[in-house]
Design a protein around this motif. Structure first.
Motif, mmCIF file in Angstrom:
data_model
loop_
_atom_site.group_PDB
_atom_site.id
_atom_site.type_symbol
_atom_site.label_atom_id
_atom_site.label_comp_id
_atom_site.label_asym_id
_atom_site.label_seq_id
_atom_site.Cartn_x
_atom_site.Cartn_y
_atom_site.Cartn_z
ATOM 1 N N ALA A 46 -3.671 13.670 -3.287
ATOM 2 C CA ALA A 46 -3.657 13.731 -4.600
ATOM 3 C C ALA A 46 -2.206 13.502 -5.831
ATOM 4 O O ALA A 46 -2.151 14.020 -6.377
ATOM 5 C CB ALA A 46 -3.464 15.302 -4.603
ATOM 6 N N GLY A 47 -1.665 12.024 -5.584
ATOM 7 C CA GLY A 47 -0.822 11.654 -6.237
ATOM 8 C C GLY A 47 0.560 12.580 -6.595
ATOM 9 O O GLY A 47 1.044 12.961 -7.290
ATOM 10 N N ALA A 48 1.249 12.348 -4.702
ATOM 11 C CA ALA A 48 2.217 12.469 -4.728
ATOM 12 C C ALA A 48 3.168 11.382 -4.134
ATOM 13 O O ALA A 48 3.071 11.549 -3.064
ATOM 14 C CB ALA A 48 3.015 14.049 -4.111
ATOM 15 N N VAL B 99 6.071 11.890 -2.505
ATOM 16 C CA VAL B 99 6.755 11.944 -1.690
ATOM 17 C C VAL B 99 6.262 11.466 -0.070
ATOM 18 O O VAL B 99 6.181 11.782 0.866
ATOM 19 C CB VAL B 99 7.257 12.654 -1.574
ATOM 20 N N CYS B 100 5.143 11.622 -0.422
ATOM 21 C CA CYS B 100 3.748 12.047 1.132
ATOM 22 C C CYS B 100 3.844 10.876 1.349
ATOM 23 O O CYS B 100 2.752 9.951 2.505
ATOM 24 C CB CYS B 100 1.959 12.300 0.413
#
Lengths: 584, 164
Positions: A255-257, A259-260
């Motif tokens: 979902a657009g991070a 750091v994931c």
């Protein structure tokens, strides 16, 4: 384009002689849209819809459309066969080799070129230990960043005892400038699914997850289609190939991070929580998703597995260096003529990889190559002879990372690049641990001072100290590697920092506070174009009365006049506008 | 308290229930549910949040904590026109900052804000993975590249002329 081809084939009534395949990416982005005619191997580059009929007619009659072949702009030579083109010639295609032969939405295409043979061999002949031994013997290392030996990672997870285990494909390809994973998922999704099923079998996992970046909608679609087909054929699900091996697969959208991409954050995200990393140990191999042993590899790593199993570890290790075996896909982007994906043996000198890209546009020279995304560093042109493998890149202050190679030329400001990455990382830091949450913004503040002409020489020492602190004390890989772009540019391009501080000048003429615009009175014709284009009312002059003049204290260096001028009369100079400049 | 408008214009409870059922009413489906809701209604409204929390038996702060963490999840209604400027490294060295400046100037909106007339939202994205086209701009779902600052001016005036 695809529709134009379909129409042409239908119109000529040659459906039985010519079959049209929407294939995965051929990797040569600069020559897109392109078409490969098989079995001849004729390669047509940069096609337009109006060229299509001519191409199709030539295919039928066995002719070649000379004007549509790829022409090398540097030598003006044109090439008929795709594998004669220099861009392809120095490559060793393995992971990417099947993409042109396979319609990503067709499992039959994949099986026809030997797909799922690796899985069949694993589950029917080798047994889990055999697979583990083969992967360990191959010397394959993680293609996503740190380069941890894949077989070793698998064996940790295999040794863990639990009622359920998981394998995960990290397809959260977040490094800006890297897109090989997108290409593999879009072009040949079954390759990744097969690799994961083999891994699941070796480790004893019954469930796989592919965690895909939200920015890659086509990859999600192709993956979901591939999963559905594999279930239909009994290559996923219960009792695979009648061997009793059960393996399920689920595609999860990110979902657009950024750091994931870190494995513990990625697992938190799959569990439906904020993607914040946690302390390791315990490592995922002991306690991963929902507390169960979990093995995470990235897309390119999984995609290497089927061939290792099908052809053997010795075949895999034939190319590469002693410590880094096999091939690596790089995305060549930035200031390079032939942008695209290239797959080359590990250990090839970086300069040769860049050379596949056909050099820097407009006859400029290469200044540095940035590798490893925001976790990596900038390698100066003087060190480009170093062979690309994990250790050599680390010695030069960078990392292999996922394989993004951003080529930078004399017009790229290294201080600005460092500032750019810190800004990226400040935005993407999850905020959990203090060194990263506070350290990165402080480093960014110092860099912003420097690019705006407020820097002091001891700022550079401060950056190094602070960078070392953030590296040593951050919780996860994001923070631990965040200072790399700054530290590597400080190491290799210190004089550029000093020019910003001592001379109040941006040598690459990028940083707006440290450049100025000037009209050349000899070249200006007084055409008024620049004055009309200027959003700041910062140009003085009257139509027909050359030369015009720039009111430096009002100019914001937006470049509008530069683009408007047809006589190249406006130039950008390195160095700041004099203090207290006025119209006088 | 939520205004009547917030509740009314945002979500059909029955349809939202279907989404929850399809994904499964458990914690690990939360992000998928939020994505599906956004795909259907363009954003995740307070009413939708309340219903999701209720169905998954979470306190309201939990879906908010997740939704505010991930940049692709939106808690504001979308503007009429969506412009995204790619800020990836390859686009950066090929002039993306100048494009963003030009959009900001033309629209009178800062990055990741909506213009004062509410018609344009200007977003930045971190690498769309089509670096060969850089610098890349996505206008209402259509990818364009390489884009020059002059084309920014044309794009904005083209969109401003268009009635919603």
């Amino acid at each position: 384009m695809a529709r134009a081809f379909q129409d042409a084939v239908t119109r000529l009534g040659i459906e039985r002689r010519v079959s049209l395949r929407i294939s995965g990416c051929h990797g040569f982005c600069q020559a897109e849209p392109n078409v490969l005619v098989l079995p001849e191997g004729t390669f047509y580059a940069n096609l337009r819809p109006e060229d299509v009929s001519e191409v199709v007619e030539a295919v039928v009659s066995g002719d070649v459309v000379q004007r549509l072949l790829f022409r090398d702009p540097r030598t003006d030579r044109s090439y008929r066969q795709w594998n004669e083109i220099p861009f392809f010639q120095s490559q060793v295609l393995r992971v990417l080799s099947l993409s042109p032969w396979v319609d990503p939405m067709s499992i039959d295409d994949y099986i026809a070129v030997g797909g799922y043979a690796g899985l069949a061999k694993a589950v029917s002949e080798m047994g889990p230990e055999g697979v583990l031994a083969e992967v360990q013997g191959s010397g394959l290392r993680g293609r996503g960043g740190a380069g941890f030996p894949t077989g070793k990672k698998w064996s940790f997870c295999s040794d863990a005892v639990a009622d359920e285990k998981y394998v995960v494909c990290n397809a959260d390809e977040g490094d800006p400038g890297a897109y090989m994973d997108r290409s593999v998922l879009e072009g040949n999704p079954h390759l990744v699914l097969e690799g994961m099923a083999i891994g699941g079998y070796a480790i004893g996992a019954g469930q796989g997850f592919v965690y895909v970046r939200d920015e890659y909608p086509l990859a999600v679609r192709h993956l979901e289609g591939a999963v559905r087909q594999a279930y239909e054929r009994g290559l996923l699900g219960e009792n695979i190939l009648g061997t009793g091996f059960t393996f399920h697969m689920q595609v999860v959208r990110g979902a657009g991070a950024f750091v994931c991409g870190e494995e513990t954050a990625l697992m938190a995200s799959i569990e439906g929580r904020r993607g914040m990393p946690r302390q390791r140990p315990p490592f995922p191999a002991q306690s991963g998703l929902w507390g169960r042993p979990t093995n995470i590899n990235n897309v390119e790593t999984w995609a290497n597995v089927p061939a290792i199993v099908a052809r053997g570890a010795d075949w895999f290790a034939e190319v590469g260096t002693e410590s880094s075996r096999g091939t690596k896909i790089f995305s060549l982007v930035g200031k390079v003529n032939n942008t695209g994906l290239v797959e080359v043996p590990m250990g090839m000198p970086l300069s040769e990889v860049v050379e596949i890209g056909g050099g820097v546009p407009e006859g400029k020279s290469c200044k540095a190559v940035q590798t490893g995304g925001p976790s990596g560093g900038c390698i100066p042109a003087s060190l480009l002879d170093l062979p690309v493998d994990y250790e050599r890149l680390a010695e030069a202050g960078s990392i292999m990372g996922s394989g993004g190679l951003v080529v930078m030329d004399e017009d790229t400001c290294m201080v600005d690049v460092a500032r750019y990455f810190l800004e990226f990382l400040r935005d993407e830091s999850c905020g959990k641990c203090l060194p990263c949450r506070v350290g990165i913004p402080r480093m960014l503040e110092i860099l912003e001072r420097i690019v705006s002409g407020q820097g002091q020489e001891d700022d550079l020492d401060r950056l190094e100290t602070l960078g070392g602190t953030v590296q040593a004390n951050s919780l996860c890989g994001l923070g631990q590697t965040a200072p790399n772009p700054v530290l590597s540019t400080l190491r290799h391009f210190r004089e550029e920092y000093l020019a910003h501080i001592r001379d109040q000048a941006c040598p690459a003429r990028v940083c707006p506070s440290l450049i100025r615009y000037e009209v050349d009175p000899e070249l200006c014709r007084g055409c008024d174009a620049c004055r009309r284009a200027c959003p700041q009312d910062a140009i003085l002059g009257t139509l027909g009365e050359a030369p015009y003049r720039i009111r430096e204290h009002l100019c914001v260096r937006c470049g509008a006049c530069l683009r408007a001028c047809r006589f190249e009369a406006i130039s950008v100079l390195s160095g700041r506008v004099a203090e207290g400049a006025t119209d006088e | 308290m939520l205004s009547e408008r917030d509740w009314a214009n945002s979500v059909e409870p029955a349809e939202l229930n279907q989404i929850v059922e399809a994904r499964g009413a458990n914690r690990s489906s939360l992000i998928g549910i939020l994505q599906d809701v956004q795909r259907k209604w363009g954003w995740i409204s307070p009413a939708a949040m309340a219903q999701i929390a209720n169905r998954l038996q979470l306190s309201l702060v939990e879906p908010y904590s997740v939704a505010t963490f991930y940049s692709s999840l939106r808690l504001d209604p979308p503007a009429e026109h969506e412009i995204s400027v790619c800020m990836g490294t390859a686009c950066h060295v090929r002039g993306a900052p100048q494009l963003l400046d030009e959009f900001q100037r033309q629209l009178g909106a800062e990055a990741d804000e909506t213009s004062s007339d509410g018609r344009f939202s200007l977003r930045t994205v971190r690498c769309l993975g089509c670096c060969a086209l850089g610098p890349v701009v996505v206008v209402d779902g259509r990818y364009r590249g390489p884009v020059s600052p002059d084309e920014v001016v044309d794009t904005v005036s083209e969109l401003e002329g268009k009635e919603g």
